[in-house]
Write a protein that holds these residues in place. Structure first.
Motif, short mmCIF file in Angstrom:
data_model
loop_
_atom_site.label_atom_id
_atom_site.label_comp_id
_atom_site.label_asym_id
_atom_site.label_seq_id
_atom_site.Cartn_x
_atom_site.Cartn_y
_atom_site.Cartn_z
N ILE A 1 -3.89 7.88 2.45
CA ILE A 1 -3.58 6.46 2.20
C ILE A 1 -2.11 6.18 2.44
CG2 ILE A 1 -3.49 4.69 0.41
CD1 ILE A 1 -5.97 5.99 -0.84
N LEU A 2 -1.25 7.09 2.00
CA LEU A 2 0.19 6.91 2.18
C LEU A 2 0.57 6.87 3.65
CD1 LEU A 2 3.06 6.77 1.01
CD2 LEU A 2 3.07 9.27 0.94
N LEU A 3 0.07 7.82 4.42
CA LEU A 3 0.42 7.86 5.84
C LEU A 3 -0.17 6.67 6.59
CD1 LEU A 3 1.81 9.44 8.07
CD2 LEU A 3 -0.29 10.70 8.44
N THR A 4 -1.38 6.24 6.23
CA THR A 4 -1.97 5.07 6.86
C THR A 4 -1.11 3.84 6.64
OG1 THR A 4 -4.20 5.98 6.55
CG2 THR A 4 -4.03 3.63 6.97
N GLY A 5 -0.64 3.68 5.40
CA GLY A 5 0.21 2.53 5.10
C GLY A 5 1.51 2.56 5.87
N LEU B 1 0.83 -1.21 0.00
CA LEU B 1 0.00 0.00 0.00
C LEU B 1 0.86 1.25 0.00
CD1 LEU B 1 -2.86 1.22 0.23
CD2 LEU B 1 -2.61 1.10 2.71
N VAL B 2 1.94 1.23 0.76
CA VAL B 2 2.84 2.39 0.80
C VAL B 2 3.46 2.64 -0.56
CG1 VAL B 2 5.01 3.26 1.77
CG2 VAL B 2 3.33 2.17 3.26
N ARG B 3 3.92 1.58 -1.20
CA ARG B 3 4.54 1.73 -2.53
C ARG B 3 3.55 2.26 -3.56
NH1 ARG B 3 7.03 -3.27 -1.18
NH2 ARG B 3 5.44 -4.38 -2.39
#
Length: 320
Positions: free
Chosen positions: A100-104, A23-25
């Motif tokens: 979404i990035l920070l959550t991942g 998800l981060v990628r």
């Protein structure tokens, strides 16, 4: 089977860690593409925006980040109707990418910490001698429940501590950069740093130099969402504390005659173990009557002979 379940590998944490890193990628790639698109649109239309210019690319990136993070200093603003529409779309879509990035990232860090702690728990579990099958089943069921509860509390505490620590670090870094790069006094540095990470952005202070805007483009992207997540995790911790209080009250109060009639689903004058469990879960707010009905309907579909139990032939017949 009760003994064997202890030997089966539990891939849940590996799946969670893998999904978080994926998800981060994905979010990082989409965010880079999205920011690049915003920078190109701004760069080809500089006359549609007002403000002090430093460098076209840096100004474009700075404007996109300030807009996406909902800060809006006002030092750069859209002038034409098309530029205003661009700003509206950019902030609505872009804010989701950052979230979404920070959550991942947060989930990935928490999964790593959980795996380290659970590794120690599993090592202690494997050192214990196994007893009879029924005793083992009950013991591991209780232990698994305790571990699950502890994991839930541990995860919430880790999230709150991590988020608050990140907020303090972000404000501190912002204050130092503002002091040495933007040459503001200490009070204004703290003031602008806090107003930035909390997305207030009055506009009386802003980043005016090229290095300052370049730093803000990276700093604001992370710090604003970190603050939002910190407040969200604090609310989650308060809700979890309230749920634990309700659970303790339900488990420690004495059962009454009214409870007997309410929990007697089969109306046979006594409460079975399953009925007692279902009734207590309802009191805790873990399940609803609608959930119980859906589970019973699913059971009835598997129990084709209406025998009140599911057998291996029933399962094989259902899958064939």
């Amino acid at each position: 089977m009760a003994v064997m379940r202890d030997f089966r590998p539990n891939p849940n944490h590996q799946i969670q860690s893998s999904s978080s890193s994926t998800l981060v990628r994905q979010a990082a790639i989409l965010l880079i593409i999205y920011l690049s698109l915003g920078v190109l649109i701004y760069s080809f239309n500089p006359d549609h925006f007002s403000g002090v210019e430093t460098h076209p690319v840096v100004d474009a990136l700075y404007f996109c980040i300030v807009t996406m993070c909902t800060i809006g200093y006002g030092d750069i603003a859209p002038l034409t109707p098309l530029a205003k529409l661009f700003a509206c779309v950019f902030v609505l879509v872009g804010f989701g990418f950052i979230d979404i990035l920070l959550t991942g990232v947060v989930n990935y860090v928490l999964d790593l910490q959980e795996n380290m702690i659970l590794a120690g728990i599993k090592a202690n579990k494997n050192n214990n001698n196994r007893q009879q099958q029924e005793t083992t089943c009950r013991r591991f069921s209780a232990r698994d429940y305790i571990v699950d509860v502890a994991k839930g509390r541990m995860r919430i505490r880790l999230k709150v501590s991590l988020a608050l620590g990140v907020v303090v670090v972000c404000i501190g870094i912002g204050t130092l950069i503002l002091y040495f790069v933007e040459r503001l006094d200490l009070v204004d540095c703290v003031y602008l740093s806090v107003m930035s990470v909390t997305t207030v952005g009055y506009g009386d202070r802003a980043f005016k130099t090229l290095p300052g805007r370049l730093f803000a483009s990276m700093w604001l992207l992370f710090s604003t969402l970190a603050v939002a997540r910190a407040f969200l995790y604090l609310a989650e911790a308060r809700i979890d504390k309230r749920h634990r209080k309700i659970t303790n009250w339900v488990l420690h109060r004495d059962i009454t005659v009214d409870d007997l009639f309410a929990a007697d689903i089969n109306n046979n004058g006594f409460i079975s173990k399953s009925e007692y469990v279902i009734y207590k879960l309802k009191e805790m707010g873990k399940i609803r009557e609608k959930d119980v009905k859906q589970i019973c309907d699913q059971f009835n579909k598997l129990d084709r002979n209406n025998s009140g139990k599911i057998t291996l032939p029933d399962l094989l017949e259902n899958h064939l």
